[in-house]
Design a protein around this motif. Structure first.
Motif, PDB file in Angstrom:
ATOM      1  N   ASP A 160       0.844  -1.201   0.000  1.00  0.00           N
ATOM      2  CA  ASP A 160       0.000   0.000   0.000  1.00  0.00           C
ATOM      3  C   ASP A 160       0.880   1.251   0.000  1.00  0.00           C
ATOM      4  O   ASP A 160       1.919   1.291   0.658  1.00  0.00           O
ATOM      5  N   HIS A 161       0.449   2.272  -0.748  1.00  0.00           N
ATOM      6  CA  HIS A 161       1.272   3.489  -0.864  1.00  0.00           C
ATOM      7  C   HIS A 161       1.292   4.316   0.417  1.00  0.00           C
ATOM      8  O   HIS A 161       2.159   5.176   0.587  1.00  0.00           O
ATOM      9  N   ALA A 162       0.358   4.044   1.346  1.00  0.00           N
ATOM     10  CA  ALA A 162       0.377   4.663   2.685  1.00  0.00           C
ATOM     11  C   ALA A 162       0.564   6.169   2.607  1.00  0.00           C
ATOM     12  O   ALA A 162       1.595   6.712   3.000  1.00  0.00           O
ATOM     13  N   GLY A 163      -0.464   6.858   2.102  1.00  0.00           N
ATOM     14  CA  GLY A 163      -0.355   8.271   1.784  1.00  0.00           C
ATOM     15  C   GLY A 163       0.325   9.137   2.824  1.00  0.00           C
ATOM     16  O   GLY A 163       1.375   9.734   2.588  1.00  0.00           O
ATOM     17  N   ASP A 197      -6.668  17.714  -3.493  1.00  0.00           N
ATOM     18  CA  ASP A 197      -6.707  16.609  -2.530  1.00  0.00           C
ATOM     19  C   ASP A 197      -6.440  15.258  -3.197  1.00  0.00           C
ATOM     20  O   ASP A 197      -6.591  15.100  -4.415  1.00  0.00           O
ATOM     21  N   VAL A 198      -6.061  14.292  -2.360  1.00  0.00           N
ATOM     22  CA  VAL A 198      -5.930  12.904  -2.824  1.00  0.00           C
ATOM     23  C   VAL A 198      -6.941  12.059  -2.057  1.00  0.00           C
ATOM     24  O   VAL A 198      -7.532  12.507  -1.063  1.00  0.00           O
ATOM     25  N   TRP A 258      -0.334  15.325  -0.789  1.00  0.00           N
ATOM     26  CA  TRP A 258       0.008  15.237  -2.209  1.00  0.00           C
ATOM     27  C   TRP A 258       0.235  13.800  -2.681  1.00  0.00           C
ATOM     28  O   TRP A 258       0.122  13.525  -3.874  1.00  0.00           O
ATOM     29  N   TRP A 259       0.636  12.927  -1.786  1.00  0.00           N
ATOM     30  CA  TRP A 259       0.987  11.569  -2.204  1.00  0.00           C
ATOM     31  C   TRP A 259      -0.252  10.682  -2.131  1.00  0.00           C
ATOM     32  O   TRP A 259      -0.833  10.472  -1.083  1.00  0.00           O
TER      33      TRP A 259
END
Length: 915
Positions: A81-84, A446-447, A407-408
């Protein structure tokens, strides 16, 4: 085989072999009628393997390996998981060390830096999974930010928006004032903390009277929209409809009635602040109250309140407000008060209920099909009691905030024109077509919440929305293995999205595991200083390095000292290297249906001993068979038939426990068969049988057959050591199997179940144990031949004696076995029973009566002193009152053991005295 079991060498060897030979591939065995699939809950790309991961990964690997060797086409789908928030924080910290911020770098370059970081450091957890032996299909590893998965996320968002199930609105969210973003409930840690309850006087307009309200957050009074009382509270019914002159402001607010108010709490009057409390927000909607946000996004007083507090931090403003109220005689009193404080799990900042524009999923229309899927049995929770938790959450479900101000992550596919119109599309070009030529569009900053993309995981990883072969073959998946803490955040959302976008459930079974805690039952956390690293258990770690690891990041000196003290007490010599298999066996043995699981290092030590015993037993067998011909058709002895029968029962129980997800019972079954039946009994029985020309061929064939099936049965739990033993068995048997993973799982062979053999060997075991007990109790040397008399024997006993005389002579050193008639008197003897048959061992000449009496009296005196010490402690009221319950129970257990031993020694003394 090498004399000493060395897990490190074995593990390195087979990790390479498995991947080099592509043995974890789901593309093999495509001819199988059955497909089996498990989705790995994707760990964070920033993370490392913790005990919870290792526990659940072991469970998943056991299930995967079992189905693979059962001939199923098997996919254990890996991914990360990219784990924002977590990942963005890591890279932002790196920028801070360079005196830079992400805003100075810019969004695009900042995202590039995150991708660079992932390429360099993002493989930590996957390398640790390899250390654990996780047999995932590495060639199908996915990342939630992969292009295919990102496209799936956009498709879902757009469809839900077009159906009116995604909307943008201004509502309360959990707000982290340091991260400047909304966060999920799972990222909020709520703990009880000591604080205060402030009682404030609110003047009732034009009456000269005041009502007193109590609050734990006095600064929020600046945004009060009303004061509420219970409609049945006779103290205040006459005030309902009147207004309050809200102190420190120029506003008047109404006094309203509402059933939500608890008449017993505080004064029975409750201030209502719709913009800063979730319950107050709902009440504000019911009563159409003004919603006033008083804070900025970094939790300072904003300019909406038109007061002298503008720009103050919320807690600074709190102090000033209390002072000002006191100066105006509007502070009634302050009481100590414990309350639940929500803090961000990454920043430790107090989380604010905060009113902002966010994106939400209208979730109730998606919830009902997900509820029905569990109610009608399409999906089952294991254990079943988690159904109640699931239904409770789903029946009270609220709209889901899916936007994050970072942003991520997956950027929200929405664009705005200068009038605020929203255009949702999968690209700027598509959005431009909707808006028309010449309209300037700006994409939403937003993400999406990380859980949004995770909700698609079971089908997006298999290629959806494309109709791939993997999707048709492996979806719905078979089982999800996860923890109870994310039933709502992940499990429920996967069910909702799976049903919505594929028309099918995402998995058939949901196996909810317990939480691994330390030996004292405390939750493992860095803050508590009690974390164990599974890799340290595999490789070992010195006390010095363990202390350094556990205290790193602990700021408070008291906590550092407490952690050091506890660690030195538990791990005075550090942690020895146990190897992966011992750790995996421990996890399997702990995989009960309990909610909390205490992890004790002694358990790992015990299973390391098991691995050693298996190694030594295998080495014994292979040494006995080296250079010998194996005749699989040789005649079998009763002992051979017995162990084969016990093996069939073991296989049946193992399969049952696996199907029931009782891996603890599966492990226990295998442990008992291998340790007791095979190693302790059959290998001992085999020694005289291998010396007999009539039985040695059958015993050789049985030794190797059972050993091969043992390692095959154990392989899903302890894959490394079993592979090495299997390889050595193949050399002896001249087989060329590549790996245990290509070997069929042993099936029950009913015609090998022999009740007759089991009854006879049970008789033999009882006989041997009876003689050994007499030797032990009477302190008779183990190699001293014993004369023996038997009495009250029947025809069966007589036959069993004849069948097993050589084994008895070999294993218990019988000098002679004479039969006594029922009327004959045995000499003064120690006795044992085998069913109805009596065994007599004459003691005359076997022991020195006077020496043995003196020895026993000495032992009894020593035990009596220990007994007095234990009783003294347990009769001491101060000890019972002050000691932890676990310590008291230990002392009680010690006393019980001492009393039992004294009793045994007294019985022995009585026997010897009568000689």
């Amino acid at each position: 085989m090498k004399k000493t079991y060395n897990p490190e060498q074995i593990e390195a060897k087979f990790r390479s072999l498995w991947e080099d030979k592509n043995l974890f591939s789901s593309d093999s065995n495509t001819t199988s009628k059955n497909a089996y699939c498990i989705m790995l809950p994707p760990p964070n790309v920033t993370g490392s393997l913790h005990m919870g991961h290792a526990f659940q990964h072991t469970i998943m690997d056991i299930l995967t390996r079992y189905h693979r060797v059962n001939g199923d086409q098997t996919l254990w789908q890996p991914g990360i998981d990219h784990a924002g928030i977590a990942t963005q924080m890591v890279v932002e910290r790196q920028l801070t060390m360079q005196d830079m911020t992400r805003h100075e770098v810019g969004r695009d370059k900042f995202i590039d830096k995150i991708w660079d970081w992932k390429a360099k450091y993002g493989g930590t957890i996957t390398s640790q999974m390899r250390r654990l032996g996780s047999s995932v299909d590495w060639k199908k590893e996915r990342f939630t930010m992969d292009d295919d998965l990102s496209n799936a996320v956009k498709k879902v968002f757009i469809q839900l928006f077009e159906e009116g199930l995604i909307y943008r609105g201004k509502r309360l969210v959990n707000w982290d004032p340091i991260l400047h973003t909304a966060i999920s409930d799972l990222e909020v840690i709520s703990t009880e903390e000591q604080g205060s309850l402030w009682h404030m006087r609110y003047p009732v307009t034009n009456t000269g009277k005041v009502i007193v309200v109590a609050t734990t957050r006095p600064e929020t009074m600046l945004g009060d929209g009303a004061v509420a009382v219970h409609p049945d509270d006779k103290r205040y019914t006459h005030l309902i409809g009147k207004t309050i002159d809200l102190p420190l402001t120029n506003r008047k607010i109404p006094i309203i009635k509402d059933d939500y108010v608890d008449m017993e709490f505080g004064t029975g009057c409750v201030k209502i602040t719709p913009a800063h409390d979730f319950n107050d927000f709902e009440m504000g909607l019911r009563h159409h109250l003004e919603v006033i946000n008083i804070l900025t996004d970094d939790a300072k007083i904003n300019n909406v309140v038109y007061s002298s507090y503008i720009g103050m931090d919320r807690f600074e403003a709190r102090k000033q407000i209390i002072q000002d109220l006191d100066n105006q005689n509007l502070l009634e009193k302050i009481e100590p008060h414990k309350s639940i404080i929500p803090r961000g799990d990454r920043t430790n900042a107090v989380i604010e209920p905060y009113l902002t524009n966010q994106w939400f999923v209208k979730i109730k229309p998606l919830a009902q099909p997900a509820i029905d899927a569990v109610k009608n049995g399409d999906i089952r929770f294991i254990p079943e009691n988690w159904n109640k938790t699931y239904f409770n959450w789903m029946d009270n479900i609220q709209d889901w905030c899916i936007s994050r101000q970072i942003w991520w992550g997956h950027r929200i596919p929405a664009w705005y024109d200068d009038k605020g119109n929203i255009f949702v599309a999968d690209s700027l070009e598509q959005a431009q077509k909707q808006a028309g030529e010449g309209v300037i569009l700006i994409q939403d900053e937003d993400v999406l919440d990380t859980w949004f993309s995770s909700a698609l995981w079971p089908f997006s990883t298999l290629g959806w929305p494309k109709k791939t072969s993997d999707l048709s073959r492996f979806y719905p998946t078979d089982v999800l293995v996860t923890g109870f803490d994310i039933i709502f955040f992940w499990v429920a959302r996967m069910i909702m999205f799976g049903l919505k976008f594929t028309g099918k459930i995402p998995f058939k079974d949901i196996y909810i595991t317990g939480l691994i805690k330390d030996g004292q039952g405390q939750k493992m956390s860095k803050f508590n200083g009690n974390v164990l690293d599974p890799i340290d258990l595999i490789d070992g770690i010195t006390l010095r390095d363990l202390l350094k690891k556990r205290t790193q990041g602990l700021m408070q000196p008291k906590m550092v000292e407490k952690t050091k003290k506890q660690t030195k007490k538990e791990f005075s010599d550090g942690i020895p290297a146990f190897g992966t298999d011992a750790l995996r066996f421990t996890f399997a043995a702990l995989a009960s249906f309990g909610r909390d699981i205490k992890f004790n290092l002694k358990r790992v030590e015990g299973y390391r001993n098991f691995c050693n015993k298996l190694w030594n037993a295998s080495r014994f067998v292979l040494m006995k068979l080296e250079g010998e011909t194996i005749d699989i058709n040789a005649q079998l002895s009763t002992a051979d038939k017995w162990i084969l029968s016990r093996l069939q029962n073991t296989k049946a129980n193992v399969e049952k426990h696996l199907n029931d997800y009782r891996l603890d019972l599966m492990s226990q079954t295998l442990y008992e068969f291998v340790w007791h039946d095979y190693c302790n009994w059959y290998l001992e029985l085999s020694k005289p049988l291998l010396q007999d020309d009539t039985t040695k061929a059958g015993t050789r064939a049985t030794l190797i057959k059972v050993l091969r099936e043992i390692v095959t049965l154990l392989h899903p739990i302890i894959p490394f050591i079993t592979e090495e033993i299997f390889e050595q068995c193949n050399i002896i048997a001249n087989h060329d199997n590549i790996s245990l993973m290509t070997q069929s799982y042993p099936k029950v062979i009913n015609n090998l179940i022999s009740v007759k053999a089991e009854v006879e060997i049970k008789w033999l075991q009882t006989f041997i144990l009876g003689i050994r007990q007499i030797r032990g109790e009477m302190n008779i040397p183990p190699l001293k031949p014993l004369p023996c008399f038997v009495q009250n024997f029947n025809t069966t006993d007589k036959q069993y004696l004849a069948n097993n005389i050589n084994i008895l002579n070999s294993l218990v050193k019988m000098e002679s076995i004479d039969k006594l008639t029922i009327t004959e008197q045995a000499p003064e003897s120690a006795t044992a029973l085998v069913g109805g048959m009596k065994i007599f061992i004459p003691l005359a000449g076997l022991i020195n009566k006077n020496q043995e009496i003196a020895r026993l009296n000495k032992e009894i005196d020593k035990l009596e002193k220990q007994k007095s010490q234990f009783e003294g402690k347990l009769n001491n009221g101060n000890f019972i009152k002050g000691a932890p319950k676990t310590i008291i129970n230990i002392e009680k257990k010690r006393l019980a053991i001492t009393l039992s031993t004294i009793n045994d020694f007294n019985n022995q003394l009585k026997k010897i005295s009568n000689l």
